[in-house]
Design an enzyme around this catalytic site. Structure first.
Site, short mmCIF file in Angstrom:
data_model
loop_
_atom_site.label_atom_id
_atom_site.label_comp_id
_atom_site.label_asym_id
_atom_site.label_seq_id
_atom_site.Cartn_x
_atom_site.Cartn_y
_atom_site.Cartn_z
N GLY A 163 -2.24 3.69 4.18
CA GLY A 163 -2.00 3.30 5.57
C GLY A 163 -1.35 1.92 5.70
CB THR B 129 -5.76 5.68 3.26
OG1 THR B 129 -5.33 4.50 3.96
CG2 THR B 129 -7.27 5.68 3.17
CE LYS C 29 -4.43 -4.83 6.18
NZ LYS C 29 -4.53 -4.26 4.83
CG ASP D 98 -1.85 -4.36 -0.65
OD1 ASP D 98 -2.63 -5.28 -0.92
OD2 ASP D 98 -1.92 -3.68 0.40
CD GLU E 175 -31.37 12.21 -12.06
OE1 GLU E 175 -31.68 12.47 -13.25
OE2 GLU E 175 -32.22 12.01 -11.17
NE ARG F 8 -10.86 -2.00 -0.80
CZ ARG F 8 -10.40 -0.79 -0.60
NH1 ARG F 8 -9.40 -0.61 0.25
NH2 ARG F 8 -10.90 0.25 -1.22
CG HIS G 295 -9.70 -7.48 -2.38
ND1 HIS G 295 -8.47 -7.06 -1.94
CD2 HIS G 295 -10.39 -7.88 -1.28
CE1 HIS G 295 -8.42 -7.18 -0.62
NE2 HIS G 295 -9.57 -7.67 -0.20
C1 R5P Z 1 -6.78 -4.92 1.86
O1 R5P Z 1 -7.13 -6.08 2.08
C2 R5P Z 1 -6.16 -4.53 0.55
O2 R5P Z 1 -5.47 -5.60 -0.03
C3 R5P Z 1 -5.23 -3.34 0.73
O3 R5P Z 1 -4.19 -3.70 1.60
C4 R5P Z 1 -5.94 -2.17 1.30
O4 R5P Z 1 -7.13 -1.93 0.59
C5 R5P Z 1 -5.08 -0.93 1.25
O5 R5P Z 1 -5.79 0.14 1.81
P1 R5P Z 1 -5.02 1.34 2.49
O6 R5P Z 1 -4.04 1.85 1.50
O7 R5P Z 1 -6.10 2.32 2.81
O8 R5P Z 1 -4.39 0.84 3.74
#
Ligand code: R5P
Length: 311
Positions: free
Chosen positions: A226, A224, A193, A219, A40, A97, A131
């Site tokens: 990815g 991560t 994507k 972005d 906590e 998100r 976002h």
């Molecule tokens: C997704 O809509 C966001 O704009 C980013 O592309 C996403 O959160 C990136 O996440 P990661 O680095 O895990 O692929």
């Protein structure tokens, strides 16, 4: 009438809070934040805030839930200590998100977070590169959504290879990519994507010609890594030059993101300090401070408040 202002920094990003305070030539507010052995959080203000304007700087970055509850506790402490108005500065807004239901029986956690912030008396929110803009609509309180794009573009300008394109890694980032493209005078390429899981994405189409061009992948978040890694691989397969630069506002860099971004074609990675940098000693990573951007926003609020009070 408010009697001055105080800036407090939570544990998510004390360096950013201190930089904002320095920029405004004020001391950071004194407080004690501890964790009990069971996890906590305990927050204590060590100075009075009665009738003061209070700014709480706290990104809801990982560990997201801890930082969120800490922000709620902080705001509640300020409210109970009779602050005139509480503004939360949430440079990185976690759960952004989770802004819609992708299927039935799912929550809209971004909305839940907005409700929680308002429930503890937060009257105004300042954030950076949300976002999606509709998150502002989750609040009744005013939300000032700043953008780090001009700040990042200033840092990028001298580092970009010749003949480059700005790449949106998915349809959701086209507006962001267009902002970069307008700022830097370059065309936009859009990738399509498909997200297979929280850590796996696949690029299925590229809209535009990247052959023999360098690429600036932009972005809002690198989590991560990815998305960026998969985007870079798809661009190289489509004939892009192995000269890729990456820019993103929020560098969460979790789960081995560094390893994914260490591909030799990815020359440099630019992020801001909305999230406290977890990666040290990584020469290709540049962390650009958005403290001045936030400090200017706070100056505008303070000027508007004092104009209201004297009118
Ligand atoms: C997704 O809509 C966001 O704009 C980013 O592309 C996403 O959160 C990136 O996440 P990661 O680095 O895990 O692929």
């Amino acid at each position: 009438m408010s009697h001055g202002f105080t800036i407090f920094g939570g544990t998510a990003n004390p360096a950013l809070a201190a930089a904002i305070a320095r920029d405004l030539h004020v001391q950071i507010g004194a407080c004690a934040i501890d964790r009990f052995p069971d996890g906590e959080v305990a927050v204590r203000l060590l100075e009075p805030v009665r009738r003061k304007e209070v700014f709480l700087v706290q990104s809801t970055s990982p560990p997201v839930n801890d930082h969120l509850v800490e922000l709620l506790a902080f705001a509640d402490a300020c409210r109970r200590a009779a602050a005139a108005r509480i503004t939360s500065i949430v440079p990185y807004f976690g759960y952004a998100r989770a802004d819609k239901r992708d299927g039935r029986r799912e929550p809209i956690t971004g909305r839940v977070v907005a409700d929680l912030l308002e429930a503890v008396g937060i009257a105004q929110v300042v954030t950076v590169d949300l976002h999606t803009p509709q998150i502002e609509g989750f609040f009744h309180a005013p939300v000032d959504s700043l953008t780090a794009v001009p700040t990042l573009c200033r840092a990028l300008r001298d580092r970009l290879p010749t003949d480059f394109v700005v790449v949106s890694p998915d349809a959701g980032r086209v507006q962001l990519a267009t902002q970069y493209a307008q700022c830097l005078g370059a065309p936009v390429i859009v990738l399509h994507k498909r997200r297979q899981s929280g850590v796996q994405t696949e690029v299925t189409h590229i809209v535009g010609d990247v052959s023999n061009r360098a690429c600036l992948i932009v972005d809002d978040i690198i989590s991560t890594g990815g998305t960026v890694a998969e985007s870079a691989a798809a661009l190289l397969r489509a004939g892009a030059r192995p000269e890729i630069i990456v820019a993103a506002t929020h560098g969460l860099l979790v789960l081995g993101a560094r390893h994914k971004l260490d591909h030799p074609s990815i020359r440099e990675v630019f992020i801001t300090d909305t999230v406290c940098a977890t990666e040290k000693d990584w020469p290709k990573l540049h962390v650009i401070s958005i403290a001045p951007l936030i400090a200017r926003a706070l100056e505008r609020f303070l000027a508007a408040t004092s104009a209201e009070e004297t009118s």
